[in-house]
Each structure stands twice: as C-alpha cells, then as structure tokens.
Design a protein around this motif. Structure first.
Motif, mmCIF file in Angstrom:
data_model
loop_
_atom_site.group_PDB
_atom_site.id
_atom_site.type_symbol
_atom_site.label_atom_id
_atom_site.label_comp_id
_atom_site.label_asym_id
_atom_site.label_seq_id
_atom_site.Cartn_x
_atom_site.Cartn_y
_atom_site.Cartn_z
ATOM 1 N N MET A 119 0.826 -1.202 0.000
ATOM 2 C CA MET A 119 0.000 0.000 0.000
ATOM 3 C C MET A 119 0.864 1.257 0.000
ATOM 4 S SD MET A 119 -3.011 -0.977 2.729
ATOM 5 C CE MET A 119 -3.615 0.713 2.818
ATOM 6 N N LYS A 120 1.975 1.218 0.721
ATOM 7 C CA LYS A 120 2.809 2.414 0.905
ATOM 8 C C LYS A 120 3.930 2.536 -0.123
ATOM 9 C CE LYS A 120 3.631 0.978 5.068
ATOM 10 N NZ LYS A 120 4.204 0.876 6.420
ATOM 11 N N LEU A 121 4.317 1.429 -0.739
ATOM 12 C CA LEU A 121 5.480 1.412 -1.626
ATOM 13 C C LEU A 121 5.269 2.310 -2.842
ATOM 14 C CD1 LEU A 121 8.241 -0.096 -1.939
ATOM 15 C CD2 LEU A 121 7.019 -1.665 -3.460
ATOM 16 N N ALA A 122 6.215 3.232 -3.078
ATOM 17 C CA ALA A 122 6.105 4.152 -4.213
ATOM 18 C C ALA A 122 7.103 3.851 -5.318
ATOM 19 C CB ALA A 122 6.295 5.593 -3.739
ATOM 20 N N THR A 123 8.162 3.090 -5.032
ATOM 21 C CA THR A 123 9.168 2.766 -6.044
ATOM 22 C C THR A 123 9.553 1.291 -5.938
ATOM 23 O OG1 THR A 123 10.946 3.469 -4.536
ATOM 24 C CG2 THR A 123 10.141 5.100 -6.113
ATOM 25 N N VAL A 124 9.610 0.611 -7.070
ATOM 26 C CA VAL A 124 10.018 -0.794 -7.082
ATOM 27 C C VAL A 124 11.463 -0.935 -6.618
ATOM 28 C CG1 VAL A 124 10.278 -2.857 -8.517
ATOM 29 C CG2 VAL A 124 8.411 -1.292 -8.956
ATOM 30 N N SER A 125 12.283 0.067 -6.892
ATOM 31 C CA SER A 125 13.694 0.003 -6.504
ATOM 32 C C SER A 125 13.850 -0.150 -4.998
ATOM 33 C CB SER A 125 14.424 1.261 -6.973
ATOM 34 O OG SER A 125 13.849 2.428 -6.397
ATOM 35 N N THR A 126 12.959 0.476 -4.223
ATOM 36 C CA THR A 126 13.026 0.357 -2.764
ATOM 37 C C THR A 126 12.813 -1.081 -2.336
ATOM 38 O OG1 THR A 126 12.169 2.609 -2.520
ATOM 39 C CG2 THR A 126 12.044 1.177 -0.603
ATOM 40 N N LEU A 127 11.823 -1.738 -2.917
ATOM 41 C CA LEU A 127 11.533 -3.131 -2.592
ATOM 42 C C LEU A 127 12.690 -4.034 -2.997
ATOM 43 C CD1 LEU A 127 9.452 -5.226 -1.615
ATOM 44 C CD2 LEU A 127 8.558 -5.307 -3.943
ATOM 45 N N TRP A 128 13.187 -3.864 -4.218
ATOM 46 C CA TRP A 128 14.291 -4.691 -4.712
ATOM 47 C C TRP A 128 15.525 -4.511 -3.836
ATOM 48 C CZ3 TRP A 128 19.124 -5.526 -6.300
ATOM 49 C CH2 TRP A 128 19.384 -6.575 -7.196
ATOM 50 N N ASP A 129 15.857 -3.274 -3.511
ATOM 51 C CA ASP A 129 17.056 -2.970 -2.747
ATOM 52 C C ASP A 129 16.963 -3.528 -1.331
ATOM 53 O OD1 ASP A 129 19.586 -1.011 -2.803
ATOM 54 O OD2 ASP A 129 18.633 -0.822 -0.850
ATOM 55 N N TYR A 130 15.791 -3.418 -0.709
ATOM 56 C CA TYR A 130 15.648 -3.896 0.674
ATOM 57 C C TYR A 130 15.742 -5.411 0.749
ATOM 58 C CZ TYR A 130 13.973 -4.402 5.433
ATOM 59 O OH TYR A 130 13.871 -4.723 6.761
ATOM 60 N N ILE A 131 15.101 -6.100 -0.192
ATOM 61 C CA ILE A 131 15.180 -7.557 -0.199
ATOM 62 C C ILE A 131 16.628 -8.005 -0.352
ATOM 63 C CG2 ILE A 131 14.558 -9.632 -1.509
ATOM 64 C CD1 ILE A 131 11.904 -8.276 -2.181
ATOM 65 N N ARG A 132 17.352 -7.339 -1.235
ATOM 66 C CA ARG A 132 18.748 -7.717 -1.474
ATOM 67 C C ARG A 132 19.629 -7.490 -0.243
ATOM 68 N NH1 ARG A 132 22.938 -4.903 -5.771
ATOM 69 N NH2 ARG A 132 24.338 -6.674 -6.048
ATOM 70 N N ARG A 133 19.397 -6.390 0.466
ATOM 71 C CA ARG A 133 20.247 -6.037 1.598
ATOM 72 C C ARG A 133 19.902 -6.791 2.878
ATOM 73 N NH1 ARG A 133 23.174 -1.329 1.323
ATOM 74 N NH2 ARG A 133 22.884 -0.070 -0.548
ATOM 75 N N ALA A 134 18.625 -6.998 3.137
ATOM 76 C CA ALA A 134 18.206 -7.401 4.481
ATOM 77 C C ALA A 134 17.540 -8.760 4.587
ATOM 78 C CB ALA A 134 17.251 -6.340 5.037
#
Length: 348
Positions: A117-132
């Motif tokens: 609901m809150k996600l505005a950029t796919v890059s945020t999701l991709w980057d967080y999954i990769r890092r954490a």
C-alpha cells in the motif's frame, strides 16, 4: 621551453605531492583506506531511476519457490504475515494500479497499512530484499532470487501476471503499474519537487507552537490504572540482550515476582558462540520467552532428545510452541548437533 615555465611546473608538482601526502596522513594511525573491492561490496544501492540495478531476471514461479523456502515462515504464503510481522500484501485494488494512488491510505478506519500500500518505487523493494532478507542470512540471496522474490510479491499484489519474468530491462515499465507510485510528495519542501511553484521552505521554525507553554513543562509517559498488571511486571520480562529499561507495571500493592539471586550456570562457551553467530538469541533467551520458547523450556520438554532437536533446528518447526514458526536454520550438521546436545542436556 621559456625560462619561467620549468620553475612553475616544479612548483605545481610539489603542490600536488604535498596535497596527496596531507590526504594520506589525515587520519594517521586510525584504520586504513578501504580497498576498491570493499567499497564495491557495500556500494550496492539501487536508486529510483534504477541506477545501480545489476543485470538479471527472475520469474514469478521461481520467486514462489524462494518465498516458500526462505520467506513464508515469517511473511506467510500470501504475504499476510504471522502475528509478529506486519502484512506485506493487501489493501490495494486494480483501480489503485490504474491511478497510482492507493485509496485506502486516505481512510482513517482502515485496519492497517501493508507494504504494498505504501510502496512508491520498485527500486526500494528490490534494494531492501537484497540487503536485508532473509533476516537470519542477509545478503545471501542471489541476484536472480532477488528479482524472482520481487516478482512474486508484485504478483501477489496483482501488479504482474503469474507468467511474468522481472528483469532489469522491464522493471521501469513495472514501476508504472505500482499501486502507490504517485504517493510520494515533496510539498513539505524538505527537498525540491515539481508541485512547488514558489520558493517554499520547510516548516522547521516552529514559531506557531512556542507560546502559552506551561511554566514547568514535564514530558512523561503514563500507563493508565486499568492497564496495569495485565501482563505482570514488564520490567522483569525484558530480553537479556543489550541495555534495557522498563517500569514496574504491576498494580499497586501487587507482590513482586520472585527473582533468583543465585548466579546462573554459564553455558558452554562453544554453544554460546554458535547461538550468537547464528542469531538464535533474536528469538530465544535463557529463562523467558521472546518470540520462541526459552532454552530452559526446550530443555525441559525434550530432555534426552538430541536427535529430535537437531532435526528440528535444521528443518524448521511450526505449531509446537505457538503460531510463530521457526524457519530452517542454515547450520551444518555438527553445529546443529552441538546445540541439540546442549539443549537435551538441560540447557545449562
């Protein structure tokens, strides 16, 4: 070459050498310069314009496999999550995908806000999954697995179809279907934005709220009387990891819980190191429940069952101690056996 050119070149070279020497000795005796390989290992951020995104791809079907193996134990098969974590998927509609703004975010009566609901950029999701992710082995997913897991989450939110393959070549097009892609605003003037027409400045002066203040202001948190003693004394239920603070939440006049003053028997040093190394202490403690049961509870229920415990550690477990499952732990057989022997022997 003219008579003044040679001396000038010598002076310039000396100045460059002096500057380099000063830079090298700027933090003399403290650490060292990071190597290019070390910088590259950390410089993995992906920007909203997809700068930094590595080439690769991953399908929704592959993402479902990774999700069930490494994600579902905490986040549920469909992103609904368990009682510990917030739901990841839900609250978005096809109309939101068309408009780029999630309507439920405007509702004060909506029960909760999911990640999608809150996600505005796919890059945020991709980057967080990769890092954490996964939380017990961050940065362990391959690039393909990150693409695939991201694709699976997007499919759960109806952003992409079941037969879709996400890649660095089409991720920009997927961004245009994100339900809340227009949800970010810069009207607060904390950074420039297109919607700002004039020379706006952020409201950080605070002059409007600095009047009619109390003579002796006091900031404190208050636990209402009806909430006291609902769960015993929370000050005595803190995790035994790091600095903790807590207030006595018992009702007035309630008897304090007995606290043993006898020194606890030290755990085997090798086992203790394994528990810390593999993040077991994030969910378990010596004599009290955190997310999972205490070591003492496990040792009491499964005394002498080292084989059983070793199998549960490596394969994972669910439904034995509550509704929060324990994901499979990536320990080798010898390490799992060492911990299991310690637990089966009473977890001293």
């Amino acid at each position: 070459m003219s008579s003044w050119a040679k001396p000038l070149i010598v002076v310039l070279l000396a100045a460059v050498a002096s500057a380099a020497s000063a830079q090298a000795g700027r933090f003399s005796g403290i650490g060292r310069e990071a190597t290019p390989a070390e910088v590259q290992a950390w410089d993995i951020d992906v920007r909203p314009d997809f700068q930094g995104l590595p080439p690769g791809s991953g399908s929704v079907a592959r993402g479902q496999q990774v999700w069930e193996d490494k994600c579902a134990s905490c986040h549920g098969v469909f992103g609904e999550s368990n009682s510990v974590f917030n739901p990841l998927v839900g609250g978005t509609t096809k109309a939101d995908i068309e408009k780029g703004r999630v309507a439920n975010l405007q509702r004060t009566d909506y029960p909760g806000r999911t990640t999608m609901m809150k996600l505005a950029t796919v890059s945020t999701l991709w980057d967080y999954i990769r890092r954490a992710m996964p939380w017990n082995q961050p940065k362990s997913l391959t690039v393909e697995e990150v693409y695939a897991t991201t694709a699976y989450m997007l499919h759960l939110a109806d952003v992409v179809p079941a037969d879709f393959t996400l890649s660095d070549r089409n991720i920009a097009q997927v961004q245009q279907r994100l339900p809340n892609r227009h949800g970010m605003s810069s009207a607060h003037a904390l950074w420039p934005g297109r919607e700002l027409k004039g020379a706006a400045r952020p409201d950080v002066v605070g002059s409007s709220c600095m009047k009619d203040c109390a003579v002796e202001p006091k900031v404190a948190s208050l636990l209402p009387p009806h909430a006291r003693d609902s769960h015993g004394d929370l000050a005595q239920q803190n995790r035994l990891v790091g600095a903790q603070r807590g207030a006595d939440t018992r009702a007035p006049g309630a008897a304090a819980a007995p606290v043993s003053t006898a020194p606890a028997a030290p755990a085997d040093a090798g086992v203790q190191a394994l528990l810390q190394k593999n993040n077991c202490t994030a969910c378990h403690a010596a004599g009290q429940r955190i997310v999972g049961p205490s070591w003492a509870e496990v040792g009491q229920r499964h005394a002498g069952k080292a084989d059983y415990l070793a199998g549960k550690i490596r394969a994972g477990s669910s439904g034995v101690w509550g509704n929060v499952p324990m994901p499979p732990q990536a320990l080798d057989e010898a390490a799992a056996r060492q911990i299991a022997d310690w637990l089966a022997g009473g977890a001293r």
